[in-house]
Design an enzyme around this catalytic site. Structure first.
Site, short mmCIF file in Angstrom:
data_model
loop_
_atom_site.label_atom_id
_atom_site.label_comp_id
_atom_site.label_asym_id
_atom_site.label_seq_id
_atom_site.Cartn_x
_atom_site.Cartn_y
_atom_site.Cartn_z
N GLU A 128 46.92 50.26 40.74
CA GLU A 128 48.10 50.80 41.56
C GLU A 128 47.96 52.19 40.71
O GLU A 128 49.32 52.91 39.83
CB GLU A 128 49.29 50.48 41.36
CG GLU A 128 49.36 49.12 41.99
CD GLU A 128 50.74 48.57 42.86
OE1 GLU A 128 51.49 48.58 41.53
OE2 GLU A 128 51.08 48.18 43.52
N ASN A 171 42.31 49.40 43.89
CA ASN A 171 43.41 48.85 44.12
C ASN A 171 44.65 49.40 44.51
O ASN A 171 44.89 50.16 43.46
CB ASN A 171 43.41 46.93 43.71
CG ASN A 171 44.41 46.43 44.69
OD1 ASN A 171 43.66 46.31 45.82
ND2 ASN A 171 45.28 45.62 44.32
N GLU A 236 45.84 42.04 49.31
CA GLU A 236 47.93 41.95 49.56
C GLU A 236 48.55 41.59 50.55
O GLU A 236 49.41 41.96 50.50
CB GLU A 236 48.74 42.65 48.36
CG GLU A 236 47.56 42.49 46.76
CD GLU A 236 48.03 43.91 45.79
OE1 GLU A 236 49.18 43.26 45.74
OE2 GLU A 236 47.19 43.33 44.98
N ASP A 238 50.81 41.41 53.52
CA ASP A 238 51.60 40.90 53.83
C ASP A 238 53.34 41.73 54.95
O ASP A 238 52.46 42.87 54.74
CB ASP A 238 52.97 39.83 52.66
CG ASP A 238 52.84 40.63 52.38
OD1 ASP A 238 52.99 41.99 52.36
OD2 ASP A 238 53.51 40.62 50.56
#
Ligand code: XIL
Length: 300
Positions: A128, A171, A236, A238
């Site tokens: 990030e 990432n 990740e 969702d």
């Protein structure tokens, strides 16, 4: 077939989940984990606030529990994460001297990667680091502010030396839509690293989606990054309300990109999720498979 991991393995991919060490004693939880998943990302246990809470004092106990579990059950490990502005102890974020911070960052990477050498399939070396402000530039962080934009290159070079066999990933979130400035900023960085021989092997797309799932350009984004010569991974995943169509679209995008090597959901049951009120995962809070599970299996 018969599980997410085994089905993904038919095309040489893995299917993983985030795991917190505190749930490894829950047999209902580990029953699903070990039946369905062949890769694990520690949800918090490899982050800086846990692994080096004070300078030079390392704590690998919680992450070791997860790595031991993975080893015992034949699951590959994603290491998450070495350099991140969040879950960062204040002793790091208050450093103002560049030589000090560089040596602290390099020592953190080297020590953590040495501890897990040979046991990690892929490391999220930097997490990030790009801004959400439409600039396509790095965000403000102690690393960026004190070391300059070169901190990411420094981190990857240090990581390669520490464990040459591990894949080294960048990432991030909100890099799934191809035309977004943030996506373009990360793309230009990876392109630059590849052209100059800075070691980078993979890009992780967090993929925390709203109820409509991935943007229409998702597969294009994965393919364009892969064309730079890196693996891409969904790290990740969702999706609010877990629509089967949204999950199928996500999985299909990965399946259509040969260098998309694996998918990780950010938890197992809705009750395990950091977004639990949105019921974003593949298993309900009782551990039953949801409709999205079937859609994912069909798409794999
Ligand atoms: C989250 C965890 O799921 C939470 O338990 C924790 O409180 C905060 O971090 N991006 C990341 C992950 O890279 O590490 C974050 O995990 C979710 C967003």
């Amino acid at each position: 077939a018969g599980s997410l991991g085994a089905t993904a393995a038919q095309s040489g991919r893995y299917f993983g989940t985030a795991v917190p060490a505190g749930k490894l004693g829950d047999s209902a939880y580990t029953g699903i984990l070990d039946r369905e998943f062949n890769a694990i990302t520690p949800e918090n246990e490899m982050k800086w606030d846990t692994t080096e809470p004070s300078r030079g004092s390392f704590n690998f106990g919680p992450a070791d529990q997860i790595v031991s579990h993975a080893t015992a059950h034949g699951q590959r490990m994603r290491g998450h994460t070495l350099v991140w502005h969040s879950q960062l102890p204040s002793w790091v974020s208050s450093i103002t001297d560049a030589n000090t911070l560089r040596s602290v960052m390099d020592n953190h990477i080297t020590t953590e990667m040495a501890h897990y050498k040979g046991k990690i399939y892929a490391w999220d070396v930097v997490n990030e680091a790009f801004a959400d402000d439409g600039s396509g530039q790095q965000r403000s962080s102690v690393f960026h502010n004190v070391l300059g934009t070169g901190f990411i290159e420094e981190a990857f070079r240090t990581a390669r030396a520490a464990d040459p066999a591990a894949k080294l990933c960048y990432n991030d979130y909100n890099i799934e839509n191809w035309t977004d400035a943030k996506t373009q900023g990360v793309y230009r960085m990876v392109q630059d690293f590849r052209s100059r021989g800075v070691p980078i092997d993979c890009v992780g797309f967090q993929s925390h989606f709203g109820s409509s799932g991935p943007p229409a350009s998702y597969q294009t984004t994965l393919a364009n990054f892969a064309a730079l010569g890196v693996d891409v991974q969904i790290t990740e995943l969702d999706i609010a309300q877990a629509s089967p169509t949204a999950y199928a679209n996500t999985v299909n995008a990965c399946m259509n990109v040969s260098r998309c090597t694996g998918i990780t959901t950010w938890g197992i049951r809705d009750s395990d999720s950091w977004r639990s009120s949105e019921n974003p995962l593949l298993f309900d809070s009782n551990g039953n498979k949801k409709a999205a599970y079937g859609a994912v299996t069909a798409a794999l």
